[in-house]
Design a protein around this motif. Sequence first.
Motif, PDB file in Angstrom:
ATOM      1  N   PRO A 167       0.836  -1.211   0.000  1.00 39.91           N
ATOM      2  CA  PRO A 167       0.000   0.000   0.000  1.00 39.91           C
ATOM      3  C   PRO A 167       0.868   1.257   0.000  1.00 39.91           C
ATOM      4  O   PRO A 167       1.867   1.351   0.711  1.00 39.91           O
ATOM      5  CB  PRO A 167      -0.799  -0.121   1.303  1.00 39.91           C
ATOM      6  CG  PRO A 167       0.034  -0.997   2.177  1.00 39.91           C
ATOM      7  CD  PRO A 167       0.737  -1.961   1.252  1.00 39.91           C
ATOM      8  N   ALA A 168       0.480   2.188  -0.816  1.00 35.09           N
ATOM      9  CA  ALA A 168       1.230   3.453  -0.926  1.00 35.09           C
ATOM     10  C   ALA A 168       0.615   4.500  -0.011  1.00 35.09           C
ATOM     11  O   ALA A 168      -0.591   4.508   0.236  1.00 35.09           O
ATOM     12  CB  ALA A 168       1.213   3.952  -2.370  1.00 35.09           C
ATOM     13  N   PHE A 169       1.471   5.371   0.524  1.00 34.18           N
ATOM     14  CA  PHE A 169       0.997   6.451   1.376  1.00 34.18           C
ATOM     15  C   PHE A 169       0.363   7.537   0.509  1.00 34.18           C
ATOM     16  O   PHE A 169       0.800   7.803  -0.618  1.00 34.18           O
ATOM     17  CB  PHE A 169       2.151   7.039   2.182  1.00 34.18           C
ATOM     18  CG  PHE A 169       2.626   6.156   3.300  1.00 34.18           C
ATOM     19  CD1 PHE A 169       2.106   6.308   4.577  1.00 34.18           C
ATOM     20  CD2 PHE A 169       3.554   5.162   3.077  1.00 34.18           C
ATOM     21  CE1 PHE A 169       2.522   5.501   5.616  1.00 34.18           C
ATOM     22  CE2 PHE A 169       3.979   4.345   4.106  1.00 34.18           C
ATOM     23  CZ  PHE A 169       3.461   4.517   5.384  1.00 34.18           C
ATOM     24  N   SER A 170      -0.643   8.153   1.052  1.00 35.98           N
ATOM     25  CA  SER A 170      -1.290   9.245   0.330  1.00 35.98           C
ATOM     26  C   SER A 170      -0.431  10.507   0.420  1.00 35.98           C
ATOM     27  O   SER A 170       0.492  10.619   1.220  1.00 35.98           O
ATOM     28  CB  SER A 170      -2.681   9.514   0.917  1.00 35.98           C
ATOM     29  OG  SER A 170      -2.584   9.922   2.266  1.00 35.98           O
ATOM     30  N   ALA A 199       2.899  14.632   3.277  1.00 32.71           N
ATOM     31  CA  ALA A 199       3.085  16.040   3.648  1.00 32.71           C
ATOM     32  C   ALA A 199       3.070  16.217   5.158  1.00 32.71           C
ATOM     33  O   ALA A 199       3.838  17.026   5.713  1.00 32.71           O
ATOM     34  CB  ALA A 199       1.999  16.892   3.002  1.00 32.71           C
ATOM     35  N   PHE A 200       2.206  15.470   5.850  1.00 33.38           N
ATOM     36  CA  PHE A 200       2.136  15.599   7.316  1.00 33.38           C
ATOM     37  C   PHE A 200       3.436  15.164   7.971  1.00 33.38           C
ATOM     38  O   PHE A 200       3.991  15.876   8.820  1.00 33.38           O
ATOM     39  CB  PHE A 200       0.963  14.760   7.843  1.00 33.38           C
ATOM     40  CG  PHE A 200       0.903  14.713   9.343  1.00 33.38           C
ATOM     41  CD1 PHE A 200       0.426  15.790  10.071  1.00 33.38           C
ATOM     42  CD2 PHE A 200       1.341  13.585  10.025  1.00 33.38           C
ATOM     43  CE1 PHE A 200       0.380  15.748  11.454  1.00 33.38           C
ATOM     44  CE2 PHE A 200       1.297  13.540  11.401  1.00 33.38           C
ATOM     45  CZ  PHE A 200       0.814  14.625  12.121  1.00 33.38           C
ATOM     46  N   TYR A 246      10.281  18.721   9.403  1.00 33.54           N
ATOM     47  CA  TYR A 246      10.807  20.050   9.086  1.00 33.54           C
ATOM     48  C   TYR A 246      10.632  21.001  10.260  1.00 33.54           C
ATOM     49  O   TYR A 246      11.558  21.776  10.605  1.00 33.54           O
ATOM     50  CB  TYR A 246      10.083  20.600   7.857  1.00 33.54           C
ATOM     51  CG  TYR A 246      10.386  22.040   7.564  1.00 33.54           C
ATOM     52  CD1 TYR A 246      11.606  22.417   7.010  1.00 33.54           C
ATOM     53  CD2 TYR A 246       9.450  23.036   7.848  1.00 33.54           C
ATOM     54  CE1 TYR A 246      11.889  23.746   6.751  1.00 33.54           C
ATOM     55  CE2 TYR A 246       9.724  24.358   7.599  1.00 33.54           C
ATOM     56  CZ  TYR A 246      10.942  24.709   7.048  1.00 33.54           C
ATOM     57  OH  TYR A 246      11.206  26.029   6.799  1.00 33.54           O
ATOM     58  N   LEU A 247       9.468  20.992  10.914  1.00 31.52           N
ATOM     59  CA  LEU A 247       9.239  21.894  12.038  1.00 31.52           C
ATOM     60  C   LEU A 247      10.140  21.571  13.214  1.00 31.52           C
ATOM     61  O   LEU A 247      10.635  22.474  13.907  1.00 31.52           O
ATOM     62  CB  LEU A 247       7.763  21.818  12.458  1.00 31.52           C
ATOM     63  CG  LEU A 247       6.761  22.405  11.473  1.00 31.52           C
ATOM     64  CD1 LEU A 247       5.336  22.180  11.963  1.00 31.52           C
ATOM     65  CD2 LEU A 247       7.019  23.882  11.243  1.00 31.52           C
ATOM     66  N   TRP A 248      10.392  20.278  13.464  1.00 32.34           N
ATOM     67  CA  TRP A 248      11.260  19.928  14.583  1.00 32.34           C
ATOM     68  C   TRP A 248      12.700  20.374  14.307  1.00 32.34           C
ATOM     69  O   TRP A 248      13.372  20.899  15.197  1.00 32.34           O
ATOM     70  CB  TRP A 248      11.223  18.427  14.828  1.00 32.34           C
ATOM     71  CG  TRP A 248      11.923  18.020  16.088  1.00 32.34           C
ATOM     72  CD1 TRP A 248      11.396  17.946  17.335  1.00 32.34           C
ATOM     73  CD2 TRP A 248      13.318  17.665  16.212  1.00 32.34           C
ATOM     74  NE1 TRP A 248      12.352  17.564  18.241  1.00 32.34           N
ATOM     75  CE2 TRP A 248      13.537  17.385  17.587  1.00 32.34           C
ATOM     76  CE3 TRP A 248      14.364  17.549  15.325  1.00 32.34           C
ATOM     77  CZ2 TRP A 248      14.785  16.993  18.062  1.00 32.34           C
ATOM     78  CZ3 TRP A 248      15.614  17.178  15.811  1.00 32.34           C
ATOM     79  CH2 TRP A 248      15.818  16.893  17.151  1.00 32.34           C
ATOM     80  N   VAL A 249      13.162  20.163  13.094  1.00 32.50           N
ATOM     81  CA  VAL A 249      14.523  20.597  12.746  1.00 32.50           C
ATOM     82  C   VAL A 249      14.628  22.116  12.818  1.00 32.50           C
ATOM     83  O   VAL A 249      15.630  22.663  13.297  1.00 32.50           O
ATOM     84  CB  VAL A 249      14.900  20.072  11.344  1.00 32.50           C
ATOM     85  CG1 VAL A 249      16.227  20.660  10.889  1.00 32.50           C
ATOM     86  CG2 VAL A 249      14.974  18.555  11.344  1.00 32.50           C
ATOM     87  N   LEU A 250      13.586  22.815  12.363  1.00 32.48           N
ATOM     88  CA  LEU A 250      13.605  24.278  12.403  1.00 32.48           C
ATOM     89  C   LEU A 250      13.631  24.783  13.841  1.00 32.48           C
ATOM     90  O   LEU A 250      14.414  25.680  14.187  1.00 32.48           O
ATOM     91  CB  LEU A 250      12.384  24.827  11.664  1.00 32.48           C
ATOM     92  CG  LEU A 250      12.261  26.351  11.600  1.00 32.48           C
ATOM     93  CD1 LEU A 250      13.440  26.944  10.842  1.00 32.48           C
ATOM     94  CD2 LEU A 250      10.948  26.755  10.953  1.00 32.48           C
ATOM     95  N   CYS A 251      12.794  24.208  14.714  1.00 31.96           N
ATOM     96  CA  CYS A 251      12.775  24.630  16.117  1.00 31.96           C
ATOM     97  C   CYS A 251      14.113  24.345  16.796  1.00 31.96           C
ATOM     98  O   CYS A 251      14.614  25.167  17.572  1.00 31.96           O
ATOM     99  CB  CYS A 251      11.639  23.930  16.858  1.00 31.96           C
ATOM    100  SG  CYS A 251      10.003  24.583  16.490  1.00 31.96           S
ATOM    101  N   SER A 252      14.689  23.204  16.502  1.00 31.66           N
ATOM    102  CA  SER A 252      15.976  22.865  17.120  1.00 31.66           C
ATOM    103  C   SER A 252      17.071  23.805  16.653  1.00 31.66           C
ATOM    104  O   SER A 252      17.912  24.252  17.444  1.00 31.66           O
ATOM    105  CB  SER A 252      16.341  21.415  16.797  1.00 31.66           C
ATOM    106  OG  SER A 252      15.339  20.530  17.243  1.00 31.66           O
ATOM    107  N   SER A 253      17.069  24.118  15.360  1.00 34.77           N
ATOM    108  CA  SER A 253      18.097  25.034  14.834  1.00 34.77           C
ATOM    109  C   SER A 253      17.955  26.426  15.432  1.00 34.77           C
ATOM    110  O   SER A 253      18.951  27.061  15.822  1.00 34.77           O
ATOM    111  CB  SER A 253      18.004  25.098  13.308  1.00 34.77           C
ATOM    112  OG  SER A 253      18.121  23.816  12.731  1.00 34.77           O
TER     113      SER A 253
END
Length: 357
Positions: free
Chosen positions: A234-237, A242-243, A249-256
């Motif tokens: 089964p393929a992810f939608s 995106a989620f 991306y948000l975790w890396v941005l907050c950590s940086s």
Amino acid sequence: MRSRQRAFAAVMRLCVKCLRVGRRCRFRLAWRAQQLWRYGHLCLRSLLYNSFTNSDVLLDSLFEPIYWLVDHVTRWFGVVKGMGSHPLPSGIQLCASPRAFCPPSWSWQGGAHWHGWVPSMLCPFLDPSNTVAVSICRKCISPKPARTHHCSICNRCVLKMDHHCPWLNNCVGHYNHRYFFSFCLFMTMGCIYCGISSWDMFREAYAAIERMKMLEKERLQVAANQTYYQTPPPAFSFRQRAFHKSVVYLWVLCSSVAVALGALTLWHAALITRGETSIERHINKKERQRLQKKGRVFRNPYSYGAWDNWKVFLGVEMRRHWLTRVLLPSTHLPHGTGLSWDHPRCVTELRTPLLAI
């Protein structure tokens, strides 16, 4: 027989001479390469040698690309963010007229300049009966009190200037230094909290992305082998992809941001502890080195000790101010007018007053 021996001896002598010539050539080439290397090294040192080079100069050179990015890109962020609202005043603008000094209680017109008529009590060095002297700014040709510096970007003198922040599109000076430090501190704490609390979500999202890659690789292998009797995984939608990528991306941005802004916050905390600004640090360092050569000890005239410096910076004069002015939001003005620096009330150690020169 003798002719053969003579021919063999001649060949051997010729070979020995060739070997000697080759060895000399190799030695000569190595010697020339060594001389060229020494000459190039001498030229490079003569061009790049600077007796004033230190760790600060090297760090400034390494961070030059970041400075270029800040100067040419981030200056527009403050313009876009500041549209429709007035920037927080960093200090009093010193105009060419000596009567154009304006306190923060006067009206703000146009979002660019302070306007108003200042009584002599707010400008002690403008009173003829007062003997306090000030210097003159070379660029805006106006009186320049102590700890005041000219900002080439804002094209004005700022009281107790620390630096020009392109993210805020404004200078950090006497009237907004405390707000700037509070912003950095709370933003760092918020990013650290978000990074710690979302660590489990980050691990799950990262594992999900790795599973997506594995399943995509298996699907491609199945398509290449043409095994149509097997059910494809089964393929992810698109929404799921995106989620998960947004969480990572948000975790890396907050950590940086937590690391970068945390380092900046610690740097300003160290400056506040020493009772100086970013500009005064370089000035005091040079002055300390100059006096050290003469066998003297430099003393920062605006430093009252680590604890008292924090009390002066935060405006704590009583015990209840730790609650009303530090823990709770407060709009109290900083110590002093920025034009003269009187002895703070919260400082117990008495020092001789200094002229604003």
